[in-house]
Scaffold this motif. Structure first.
Motif, PDB file in Angstrom:
ATOM      1  N   GLU A 166      46.880 -23.779  23.822  1.00 22.80           N
ATOM      2  CA  GLU A 166      46.566 -23.900  25.272  1.00 22.80           C
ATOM      3  C   GLU A 166      45.565 -24.753  24.894  1.00 22.80           C
ATOM      4  O   GLU A 166      45.565 -25.410  25.797  1.00 22.80           O
ATOM      5  CB  GLU A 166      46.166 -22.601  25.548  1.00 22.80           C
ATOM      6  N   GLU A 167      44.262 -24.777  23.669  1.00 23.23           N
ATOM      7  CA  GLU A 167      43.112 -25.838  23.882  1.00 23.23           C
ATOM      8  C   GLU A 167      43.670 -26.836  23.961  1.00 23.23           C
ATOM      9  O   GLU A 167      43.540 -28.428  24.827  1.00 23.23           O
ATOM     10  CB  GLU A 167      42.293 -25.466  22.982  1.00 23.23           C
ATOM     11  N   ALA A 168      45.239 -26.939  22.695  1.00 26.23           N
ATOM     12  CA  ALA A 168      45.224 -28.463  22.636  1.00 26.23           C
ATOM     13  C   ALA A 168      46.095 -29.414  23.908  1.00 26.23           C
ATOM     14  O   ALA A 168      45.771 -30.301  24.295  1.00 26.23           O
ATOM     15  CB  ALA A 168      46.326 -28.378  21.568  1.00 26.23           C
TER      16      ALA A 168
ATOM     17  N   LYS B 237      45.851 -27.993  27.041  1.00 28.54           N
ATOM     18  CA  LYS B 237      44.668 -28.679  28.199  1.00 28.54           C
ATOM     19  C   LYS B 237      43.941 -29.611  28.126  1.00 28.54           C
ATOM     20  O   LYS B 237      43.480 -30.609  28.913  1.00 28.54           O
ATOM     21  CB  LYS B 237      43.788 -27.448  28.472  1.00 28.54           C
ATOM     22  N   SER B 238      43.817 -29.825  26.718  1.00 30.97           N
ATOM     23  CA  SER B 238      42.402 -31.070  26.424  1.00 30.97           C
ATOM     24  C   SER B 238      44.061 -32.649  26.576  1.00 30.97           C
ATOM     25  O   SER B 238      43.285 -33.251  26.859  1.00 30.97           O
ATOM     26  CB  SER B 238      42.853 -31.153  24.771  1.00 30.97           C
TER      27      SER B 238
ATOM     28  N   ASP C 261      45.872 -19.705  21.373  1.00 28.66           N
ATOM     29  CA  ASP C 261      44.264 -20.084  21.954  1.00 28.66           C
ATOM     30  C   ASP C 261      44.403 -21.290  21.322  1.00 28.66           C
ATOM     31  O   ASP C 261      43.785 -22.173  21.907  1.00 28.66           O
ATOM     32  CB  ASP C 261      43.206 -18.974  21.693  1.00 28.66           C
ATOM     33  N   LYS C 262      44.844 -21.401  20.515  1.00 29.02           N
ATOM     34  CA  LYS C 262      44.792 -23.052  20.353  1.00 29.02           C
ATOM     35  C   LYS C 262      45.637 -24.026  20.698  1.00 29.02           C
ATOM     36  O   LYS C 262      45.708 -24.884  21.037  1.00 29.02           O
ATOM     37  CB  LYS C 262      45.222 -23.299  18.453  1.00 29.02           C
TER      38      LYS C 262
END
Length: 351
Positions: free
Chosen positions: A342-344, A346-347, A339-340
């Protein structure tokens, strides 16, 4: 997204209502002689059923009821209901690892499997990998005259000019970026997310597309919209075979896997567990080589179960000659950190 969610909900409601109705009528005894297998749809599912599910069901003398699920959350909902409609589910490796950490699955007695034949990273206490897929680099031979041999080459826009496409998903793309940045295959995990993202940012001016589906990636390279691409082996193989002027290599490819698990509380858990163990037996796994192009068996004993031609082994991603060139994705790392990461990711790509 809304339509997809509604379709998923309708499938779950239809399945739950259908099973409940059958259990209420005398003829529903047939349900006790069947195993409901849920997985993702598409061509891959057809090959998976033909190679693994149907032969295993025939060997065990059980009937199969086939369903489609959307993802791990849909299985979580069923388990939390206390009466899951599915007995056996086919998922991605990280989903199996995460589901096990959440206690969503029944334990499997994997002591019945040759422990040397299936890597530790490809099994847990309540799940086991069933088939390998590969992520590879591919290129158009009319534009890229010198074949790239590594992700370092893929990242080298001066020596290998051309428009690139990579997956718009963190999993697999972060591994690719780290290999391009010089990380040795045996030092890949734990992934250095910041380093991977920095490498992607360096290549970003050359990236024409961050693709989001396998079908899209296939069309991009086939139509010549990009010259080099990160792509699934199963997607690029048909493009190569139809004479579109595309080649790929297993060099520095990634081996990921699909896996199976029995949802906790499944009505036919005992039969489902037997079916799962049969699906990863050498003689059944050998079917993948013949029925699932550019996929491969997880059980290495499959290559001893029957004779295969050099052409078959060259196409099979987990054959000894091809597996040695690739890196096995660590599903456990992704289950814990996905999750972390993927978030980084995408950003970074949206900047």
């Amino acid at each position: 997204m809304i339509d997809k969610a509604k379709d998923s909900m309708r499938r779950r409601l239809t399945t739950t209502i259908g099973v409940g109705f059958l259990a209420a009528i005398p003829g529903a005894a047939m349900a006790q002689d069947s195993v409901t297998v849920a997985g993702y749809g598409g061509a891959m599912r057809k090959g998976f059923d033909a190679a693994l599910v149907n032969p295993s069901a025939q060997k065990n003398g059980v009937k199969i009821r086939s369903e489609t699920h959307s993802d791990l959350p849909s299985i979580r909902v069923q388990v939390q209901s206390g009466s899951p409609a599915w007995d056996l589910v086919h998922l991605g490796g990280d989903e199996c690892a995460r589901g096990e950490s959440e206690g969503l699955f029944e334990p499997l007695d994997l002591s019945k499997i040759d422990s040397a034949a299936i890597p530790d990273a490809a099994r847990g206490k309540s799940w086991v990998a069933t088939n390998y897929y590969s992520v590879v680099m591919a290129w158009r031979t009319d534009k890229v005259k010198q074949a790239p041999k590594s992700w370092v080459d893929f990242w080298d826009a001066k020596a290998f000019p051309g428009r690139r496409a990579i997956a718009g998903l963190a999993q697999e793309t972060l591994e690719v970026a780290l290999l391009a940045d010089g990380v040795p295959k045996d030092k890949l995990y734990p992934l250095d997310v910041d380093r991977a993202i920095a490498a992607i940012k360096r290549l970003k001016p050359q990236i024409g597309v961050f693709w989001t589906t396998g079908a899209q990636s296939m069309q991009l390279i086939k139509d010549g919209e990009v010259d080099l691409i990160e792509i699934y082996g199963s997607r690029v193989s048909p493009v190569v075979e139809d004479g579109s002027g595309v080649q790929f290599t297993y060099d520095q490819g990634l081996l990921g896997y699909g896996c199976i698990a029995v949802p906790k509380g499944a009505k036919n858990a005992a039969k489902a567990k037997e079916l799962a163990l049969t699906m990863v037996s050498p003689e059944i796994q050998a079917n993948i080589i013949e029925k699932m192009d550019n996929y491969g068996p997880v059980n290495t004993k499959a290559y001893e179960a029957r004779q295969f031609t050099p052409e078959q082994l060259a196409k099979t991603n987990s054959s000894p000659q091809n597996a040695a060139k690739q890196v096995l994705i660590e599903a456990a790392w992704w289950a814990k950190n996905g999750d972390k990461a993927e978030e980084a990711f995408k950003s970074a790509i949206l900047q």
